[in-house]
Design an enzyme around this catalytic site. Sequence first.
Site, mmCIF file in Angstrom:
data_model
loop_
_atom_site.group_PDB
_atom_site.id
_atom_site.type_symbol
_atom_site.label_atom_id
_atom_site.label_comp_id
_atom_site.label_asym_id
_atom_site.label_seq_id
_atom_site.Cartn_x
_atom_site.Cartn_y
_atom_site.Cartn_z
ATOM 1 N N GLU A 288 4.506 1.125 -7.068
ATOM 2 C CA GLU A 288 3.958 -0.100 -7.325
ATOM 3 C C GLU A 288 4.962 -1.380 -8.126
ATOM 4 O O GLU A 288 6.149 -0.107 -8.767
ATOM 5 C CB GLU A 288 2.908 0.278 -8.270
ATOM 6 N N CYS A 362 -7.203 -8.881 1.308
ATOM 7 C CA CYS A 362 -7.736 -10.091 1.095
ATOM 8 C C CYS A 362 -7.092 -11.320 1.773
ATOM 9 O O CYS A 362 -7.359 -12.097 1.161
ATOM 10 C CB CYS A 362 -7.259 -9.899 -0.213
#
Length: 405
Positions: A288, A362
């Site tokens: 990340e 998304c």
Amino acid sequence: MTHIEITRLGHHGDGIAAGPIFAAKTLPGEIVEGEITGDRILSPSVVTPSPDRVKPPCAHFKACGGCALQHASDDFVVNWKSDVVHTALSHQGIDVPISSVFTSPSQSRRRATFAGRRTKKGVLVGLHGRASGTLVPVPDCVLMTQKIMDGMPAFESLVQIGGSRRVEMAITVTDSDAGLDVSVVDGKELDMELRSDLAGVVREHGIIRLSWNGDEVVQETRPFLSFGRARLVPPPGAFLQATRHGEQSLISLMKEAVSGAERVVDLFAGCGTFALPMAEFAEVHAVEGEHEMLKSLSEAWKTAPGLKPVTVATRDLFRQPLLPEELNKFDAAIIDPPRAGALAQTGELAKSNLRSIGFVSCNPVTFGRDAKTLVEAGFAIDWLHVVDQFRWSPHVEIAAKFSRT
């Protein structure tokens, strides 16, 4: 007045007629009338309604910009969101059936950002109207959890003592498993008096943590979220899945996607939405770009019983994606990029020896682009689901499994 027929919906949920002419809160097949300004009817009146038109469940729908599709039946929204995904994939030459659509229920949104400002008469806290700077109070919102709605007096108190009439405050609220976690941006500069006043609001209204312009002001107890056996305390205002229902749907699908793997790499791992549940059966390496998120993930893993090893790495996967020789150390991958997709990282996944990939997206358009890269490299899409945790919005999320053919 001009009469037009709506032929389809755009990606933002607006009805579109020939021209194109856009009309918000209309549906395909409807005849509407109104004054056309530029390419838009600002206040369309429905002359002939669609059979898919329903009464909006929220009293704020006409004024609030938070929802775009409450005037459409649930079946219509499910089919429309499925079509959005089909269209995005077909533009890339991909034809795959949608296995199912998981729709989060009303009053399930556990995270929201309200705007707040002081006025001549007091304070105003709410959401912006559609395509406008108008601030709309939403005391009976049917989207947010009841705990968030019950927190409105607290948010108003925060604006009263820490807001101004010139600048809007952004109030991000998370309904954690322990209570309301609040992070404020663009409030007044902190001093000793303001700190004391804010602490009083926290005690009076039961907020469990308050952060102000990036500084933690008060923490009555640790705001945590449960991910399987782990309890995660997220950084203030950190990205989280919008609803518990949607989160659990995605976790279950990703468990299925990497089932049987002993070592899993979690790309764009965030706070560990997938890494921590996967650690119940596999070793996980979480990557990340935000260090604070990984710090929270590591702390949650250390205190959780019975999890397999979880390692973390802070890395900008847009500029420095994991390369095939790094990916080949794992049996499977999970990837959940932001709306921009993961063009560089998907290219490296395509060149790796990985046998299975769980993909969460998304954005159907960037997902279609990235899916094409994997398909051309020899992957097949085993299944694809739509997860609609942004109910009544045009937002669409996808969960898919890719396997080597």
